[in-house]
Motif scaffolding. Sequence first.
Motif, PDB file in Angstrom:
ATOM      1  N   ILE A 119      -5.528  -7.863   7.589  1.00  0.00           N
ATOM      2  CA  ILE A 119      -4.474  -7.227   7.596  1.00  0.00           C
ATOM      3  C   ILE A 119      -4.528  -5.752   8.212  1.00  0.00           C
ATOM      4  CG2 ILE A 119      -2.758  -6.140   6.148  1.00  0.00           C
ATOM      5  CD1 ILE A 119      -2.224  -9.048   5.669  1.00  0.00           C
ATOM      6  N   MET A 143     -14.088   1.161  -4.087  1.00  0.00           N
ATOM      7  CA  MET A 143     -12.804   1.552  -3.477  1.00  0.00           C
ATOM      8  C   MET A 143     -12.087   0.318  -3.067  1.00  0.00           C
ATOM      9  SD  MET A 143     -15.322   2.654   0.012  1.00  0.00           S
ATOM     10  CE  MET A 143     -16.486   1.532   0.697  1.00  0.00           C
ATOM     11  N   GLY A 144     -12.210  -0.684  -3.990  1.00  0.00           N
ATOM     12  CA  GLY A 144     -11.372  -1.581  -3.790  1.00  0.00           C
ATOM     13  C   GLY A 144     -12.389  -3.107  -3.388  1.00  0.00           C
ATOM     14  N   ILE A 154      -9.387  -4.219 -12.646  1.00  0.00           N
ATOM     15  CA  ILE A 154      -7.951  -4.415 -12.220  1.00  0.00           C
ATOM     16  C   ILE A 154      -6.895  -4.115 -13.247  1.00  0.00           C
ATOM     17  CG2 ILE A 154      -6.417  -6.341 -11.695  1.00  0.00           C
ATOM     18  CD1 ILE A 154      -8.154  -7.039  -9.315  1.00  0.00           C
ATOM     19  N   CYS A 199      -5.195  -1.267   1.886  1.00  0.00           N
ATOM     20  CA  CYS A 199      -6.180  -2.403   1.701  1.00  0.00           C
ATOM     21  C   CYS A 199      -5.775  -3.793   2.219  1.00  0.00           C
ATOM     22  CB  CYS A 199      -6.536  -2.498   0.327  1.00  0.00           C
ATOM     23  SG  CYS A 199      -7.364  -0.983  -0.214  1.00  0.00           S
ATOM     24  N   GLY A 200      -4.544  -4.012   2.577  1.00  0.00           N
ATOM     25  CA  GLY A 200      -3.840  -5.318   3.046  1.00  0.00           C
ATOM     26  C   GLY A 200      -3.704  -6.308   1.843  1.00  0.00           C
ATOM     27  N   ARG A 232      -1.151 -11.120  -1.871  1.00  0.00           N
ATOM     28  CA  ARG A 232      -1.352 -11.335  -2.880  1.00  0.00           C
ATOM     29  C   ARG A 232      -0.340 -10.783  -4.027  1.00  0.00           C
ATOM     30  NH1 ARG A 232      -7.305 -12.562  -4.820  1.00  0.00           N
ATOM     31  NH2 ARG A 232      -7.968 -13.323  -3.004  1.00  0.00           N
ATOM     32  N   ILE A 233       0.600  -9.705  -3.463  1.00  0.00           N
ATOM     33  CA  ILE A 233       1.562  -9.142  -3.959  1.00  0.00           C
ATOM     34  C   ILE A 233       2.637  -9.882  -3.952  1.00  0.00           C
ATOM     35  CG2 ILE A 233       3.408  -7.518  -3.589  1.00  0.00           C
ATOM     36  CD1 ILE A 233       1.058  -5.484  -2.789  1.00  0.00           C
ATOM     37  N   THR A 243      -3.340 -12.786 -10.131  1.00  0.00           N
ATOM     38  CA  THR A 243      -3.435 -13.041  -8.569  1.00  0.00           C
ATOM     39  C   THR A 243      -4.564 -12.183  -8.085  1.00  0.00           C
ATOM     40  OG1 THR A 243      -1.921 -11.342  -7.930  1.00  0.00           O
ATOM     41  CG2 THR A 243      -1.222 -13.674  -8.222  1.00  0.00           C
ATOM     42  N   GLN A 244      -5.226 -11.411  -9.060  1.00  0.00           N
ATOM     43  CA  GLN A 244      -6.309 -10.251  -8.630  1.00  0.00           C
ATOM     44  C   GLN A 244      -5.718  -9.217  -7.377  1.00  0.00           C
ATOM     45  OE1 GLN A 244      -9.654 -10.148 -10.340  1.00  0.00           O
ATOM     46  NE2 GLN A 244      -8.082 -10.078 -11.557  1.00  0.00           N
ATOM     47  N   ALA A 245      -4.574  -8.738  -7.318  1.00  0.00           N
ATOM     48  CA  ALA A 245      -4.005  -8.380  -6.214  1.00  0.00           C
ATOM     49  C   ALA A 245      -4.446  -7.007  -5.670  1.00  0.00           C
ATOM     50  CB  ALA A 245      -2.423  -8.037  -6.382  1.00  0.00           C
ATOM     51  N   PRO A 246      -4.857  -5.869  -6.737  1.00  0.00           N
ATOM     52  CA  PRO A 246      -4.981  -4.893  -6.184  1.00  0.00           C
ATOM     53  C   PRO A 246      -6.569  -4.826  -5.666  1.00  0.00           C
ATOM     54  CG  PRO A 246      -4.535  -4.690  -8.405  1.00  0.00           C
ATOM     55  CD  PRO A 246      -4.459  -6.036  -8.040  1.00  0.00           C
ATOM     56  N   GLN A 247      -6.681  -3.925  -4.519  1.00  0.00           N
ATOM     57  CA  GLN A 247      -8.091  -3.529  -4.239  1.00  0.00           C
ATOM     58  C   GLN A 247      -8.398  -2.021  -4.371  1.00  0.00           C
ATOM     59  OE1 GLN A 247      -9.401  -5.058  -0.092  1.00  0.00           O
ATOM     60  NE2 GLN A 247      -8.217  -6.883  -0.340  1.00  0.00           N
ATOM     61  N   CYS A 248      -8.178  -1.105  -3.660  1.00  0.00           N
ATOM     62  CA  CYS A 248      -8.428   0.369  -4.081  1.00  0.00           C
ATOM     63  C   CYS A 248      -7.329   0.500  -5.329  1.00  0.00           C
ATOM     64  CB  CYS A 248      -8.431   1.169  -3.037  1.00  0.00           C
ATOM     65  SG  CYS A 248      -6.745   1.940  -2.746  1.00  0.00           S
ATOM     66  N   GLY A 249      -6.429   0.074  -5.373  1.00  0.00           N
ATOM     67  CA  GLY A 249      -5.393   0.231  -6.449  1.00  0.00           C
ATOM     68  C   GLY A 249      -4.422   1.263  -6.409  1.00  0.00           C
ATOM     69  N   TYR A 250      -4.736   2.231  -5.275  1.00  0.00           N
ATOM     70  CA  TYR A 250      -3.896   3.517  -5.356  1.00  0.00           C
ATOM     71  C   TYR A 250      -2.397   3.359  -4.971  1.00  0.00           C
ATOM     72  CZ  TYR A 250      -3.055   8.438  -4.264  1.00  0.00           C
ATOM     73  OH  TYR A 250      -2.654   9.788  -4.452  1.00  0.00           O
ATOM     74  N   CYS A 251      -2.008   2.380  -4.407  1.00  0.00           N
ATOM     75  CA  CYS A 251      -0.469   2.056  -4.233  1.00  0.00           C
ATOM     76  C   CYS A 251       0.171   1.255  -4.942  1.00  0.00           C
ATOM     77  CB  CYS A 251      -0.289   1.550  -2.705  1.00  0.00           C
ATOM     78  SG  CYS A 251      -0.963  -0.358  -2.777  1.00  0.00           S
ATOM     79  N   PHE A 295      -8.238   8.037 -10.453  1.00  0.00           N
ATOM     80  CA  PHE A 295      -8.481   8.714  -8.923  1.00  0.00           C
ATOM     81  C   PHE A 295      -9.048  10.248  -9.144  1.00  0.00           C
ATOM     82  CE2 PHE A 295      -6.042   4.743  -8.638  1.00  0.00           C
ATOM     83  CZ  PHE A 295      -6.817   4.130  -7.776  1.00  0.00           C
ATOM     84  N   ARG A 309     -11.949  -9.148 -11.535  1.00  0.00           N
ATOM     85  CA  ARG A 309     -12.499  -7.832 -11.498  1.00  0.00           C
ATOM     86  C   ARG A 309     -12.282  -6.889 -12.616  1.00  0.00           C
ATOM     87  NH1 ARG A 309     -10.360  -6.263  -5.857  1.00  0.00           N
ATOM     88  NH2 ARG A 309     -10.422  -4.071  -6.933  1.00  0.00           N
ATOM     89  N   LYS A 323      -5.455  -0.849 -12.890  1.00  0.00           N
ATOM     90  CA  LYS A 323      -4.961  -0.425 -11.679  1.00  0.00           C
ATOM     91  C   LYS A 323      -3.515  -1.179 -11.728  1.00  0.00           C
ATOM     92  CE  LYS A 323      -8.996   0.337  -8.728  1.00  0.00           C
ATOM     93  NZ  LYS A 323     -10.109  -0.453  -7.696  1.00  0.00           N
ATOM     94  N   TRP A 350      -0.148  -9.641 -11.664  1.00  0.00           N
ATOM     95  CA  TRP A 350      -0.805  -8.874 -10.596  1.00  0.00           C
ATOM     96  C   TRP A 350      -2.240  -8.912 -11.120  1.00  0.00           C
ATOM     97  CZ3 TRP A 350       3.581  -7.524  -8.291  1.00  0.00           C
ATOM     98  CH2 TRP A 350       3.680  -6.544  -7.399  1.00  0.00           C
ATOM     99  N   ILE A 351      -2.321  -9.243 -12.357  1.00  0.00           N
ATOM    100  CA  ILE A 351      -4.153  -9.515 -12.849  1.00  0.00           C
ATOM    101  C   ILE A 351      -4.236 -10.815 -12.458  1.00  0.00           C
ATOM    102  CG2 ILE A 351      -5.488  -9.651 -14.761  1.00  0.00           C
ATOM    103  CD1 ILE A 351      -3.721  -7.442 -16.008  1.00  0.00           C
TER     104      ILE A 351
END
Lengths: 157, 724
Positions: free
Chosen positions: B632, B72-73, B217, A136-137, A141-142, A94-102, B227, B214, B220, A91-92
């Motif tokens: 997306i 925010m991402g 990350i 975030c779409g 990357r996931i 591929t720098q997958a997360p954006q906001c990271g919440y999900c 949060f 980043r 995250k 995950w790191i």
Amino acid sequence: MAKYTLEINNTRHDIEVGSGTSLLWVLREHLGLTGTKYGCGIAQCGACTIHIDNKPMKACVLQVDDFADGQKIKTIEGLSSKGDHPLQRAWIETQAPQCGYCQSGQIMQAAALLEENSNPSREEIKSYMNGILCRCGTYLRIIKAIELATDGKVEQG
Amino acid sequence: MSSTPKIVNRREFLKASSGVALFIGVTGIMPQLISCKDTEGIKKQLQNYQLSAWVQISGNGEITIYNPAAEMGQGSMTSLPLIFAEEMDADWSKVKVAFSPQEVEIYGSEGWAPGSKLMFTVGSRSTKSFFPVMRKAGAQARYILMHNAAKYWDVPISELSSRKSFVLHQATNRKISYGDLAPILSMPKTLPNFTLEKLKQPRDFQLIGKTIPRTEIPSKVNGTAQFAIDIKLPNMVYGVLERGNLHAARPTLTNEKDIMAMDGIIKIVPFDYAIGVIAKTLEQALEAKKHLQITWSHSPAIGYNSQEIYPSYENIAGQKKSGKVIHQIGQVTTAKKLASKIYTADFKNDYVYHAQMEPLNAVVQISEDLKNAEVWVGSQQGVDPKLGVPQLLGIPHENVKINLQYLGGGFGRRSMNDFVVEATLLAKEVAPLPVKLIWTREDDLGYGMFRPLSLQRMAASIDKSGNLTSLSHYVVGDGGNLVASGAKNDHYDIPNQLVEWREVSHGIRVKHWRAVGHGPNKFAIECILDEIALGQGMDPIDIRRKLMMKSPKALATLEKAAEMAKWKEPAKEGRAKGVAFVEHGSLGTGICEISVDQNTGKIKVHNFWIALDAGIIVQPDNVKAQMEGGIIMGMSSVLYEQITIVNGRVQQSNFHDYQLLRMQDIPEHIETHLIASADTPEGVGETATPMVAGAIANAFLRLTGKPLRHLPFTPERVLEALNG
């Protein structure tokens, strides 16, 4: 109020909450395991995905009463000791997360997938992961991260 | 990939036991240096905020840089400190980043209006607006280090250079690290004014434009990223509100006694538009919320049915009476009179909802005397850096502390701080207990603030030679700029243009939604161009190429995207490609490839290619991530998302009836090419999303000969178009 003993991430936790309380609130608000997220409360988004006896389940619709009988509960905090599960490293990478919440939910679902199927096809990945929403779409990357972890190509942490 | 800097919180920052904190103002205020051992001095300095602390250097070489924008991402927690580190020549592997305090005089930028200062993460402006601020502050930090090294070695500063947290004196082959300089730092008497020419040239960048992970990350992927919804404070209680789904209706609670008798209930707090409940635990608060018996008053939205409103919008679009002119060049009416052909079409879009994954929430604690407040929140900040709390409590700004947390998605919704106001009003009732306010998903959706429903009436005139001579674009909808943004064409050379906004209102809450009016307006513009191209027998790329002749940067994105998509090659059986261009700060052309299931009406997007000119790219991989996510989210809104209103009431309530795009429906590839540029960085967060509707509809038109003119393109609407 009732007393329950939960086995979470190989540790016993004694808690006192109302009967019928959602396991998600127990984890997050009573035990401070906040890596598991609240997103919808009706098992539609998967942000609260945890493992119960190694199966992925949505904590928001589970009642604490049903999981205090020695079931092994695993949350993102217990997935690896140092955040270095192959999926977390991928995950790191591929720098997958954006906001990271999900992403806790995504990673827990993916970890369950790899337990069941160590070499899933892309279609199998999509099908298994379909229940976990990401606004975030970051889906592409996931998938890349899961394939990386599957291939064993992920960098050593 | 190189190692990732750590994130530190403010408390750790103050705890640092050695080294020097370097306070550098960006507005001509002299910097000051304070020993990190002097923690009282640091606290005092941070408290009075006359000078800013952009950076702290400790004796072991660790450097902490502040980020003034919300995360925010979109990556500001990396890109903004990175710009500072670039000019400072800091060793990025030893850099930590932290949110700056919400102190606008110190950390604000002029990116919104010259002379103003704002900390406001909206409109894809963070990188653009903070680029000069962070560069200048970083250059000042570097100068102070160089100045002290020159003194230490007793050599002219002009003989020194710097690299990766070292000052170098080439003539004597000496070097000293920034960390070793920290204990002996003193302030120069004056600081040079770092104008643009004195800053680094793009060719000398060591960090900007490189693939750098980043900073946040790792947190995250292991559950530790914090949060606001994760905050837990001693003695914290929980607040929820029942707001109903009829906007602006006033509530009357009819079973207050029963609610107060429930377990754990502390207080019922009535609002104009909601009933609030404070309880000891979240589950108790939610249980009480379920049992509230509320009668709702009349609301201006009563009688409004969103899906039946379009004929009235068509009437408004057809009225002779002008609306508000948003943009006008030349004479559209004259051009139309001289036209050999006129193309007209109406485009429509239903309401869409932000659906950020973290429902709105905030934690607020107010002192017993109601004179001080502390807030923990994921906010896109605002015009008031203290998010409206001082005014609400009638206390000075300095008595409010905002602790910015990561945002579980913003997309515009968190630029409105109504949830902070609510949490503050609840906290006031139980001061000094901290209150965590949580909106349920049903609250977040039912009482959401939607991208407005709107109609775009397009009319284009063509002269005898086939030139596009005029374009008129009437937008009918609620919310001013919310529906009008993006209707203006700066990169298509159309000599006569008119954009009008014709106002309507239905009492439904509306708000900026990623790319705002660009979504519906670019859809209308890009589709009318393809309808013209079809009518005139032109290729969609050719018609745009002709219109972009005076805008070489836009044209370069078009040519590159066409090349990436192999536009000229025949499409695979059952597939077609469609193109759309968008300017939203940065310029981008997107091309998608789709197929359609003729039986179900389901559109499948196979590929997306994007060529983007965003000026200097600070974080290339992150920009690509923004393009991927933007596409997306665009696909989700274009193919699925729809809020409908019946008799004023929002009909959807959660993700079972408000469908977002899921993994099974993503394209196989989204490929982004970043065009090399030395121009100032432009925003990238909202350029991809508004490409999607036009690109898909244009591909559909090429595939089937039928236009799609109403968002979202649900299977029912697709079948209707196919059979129409």
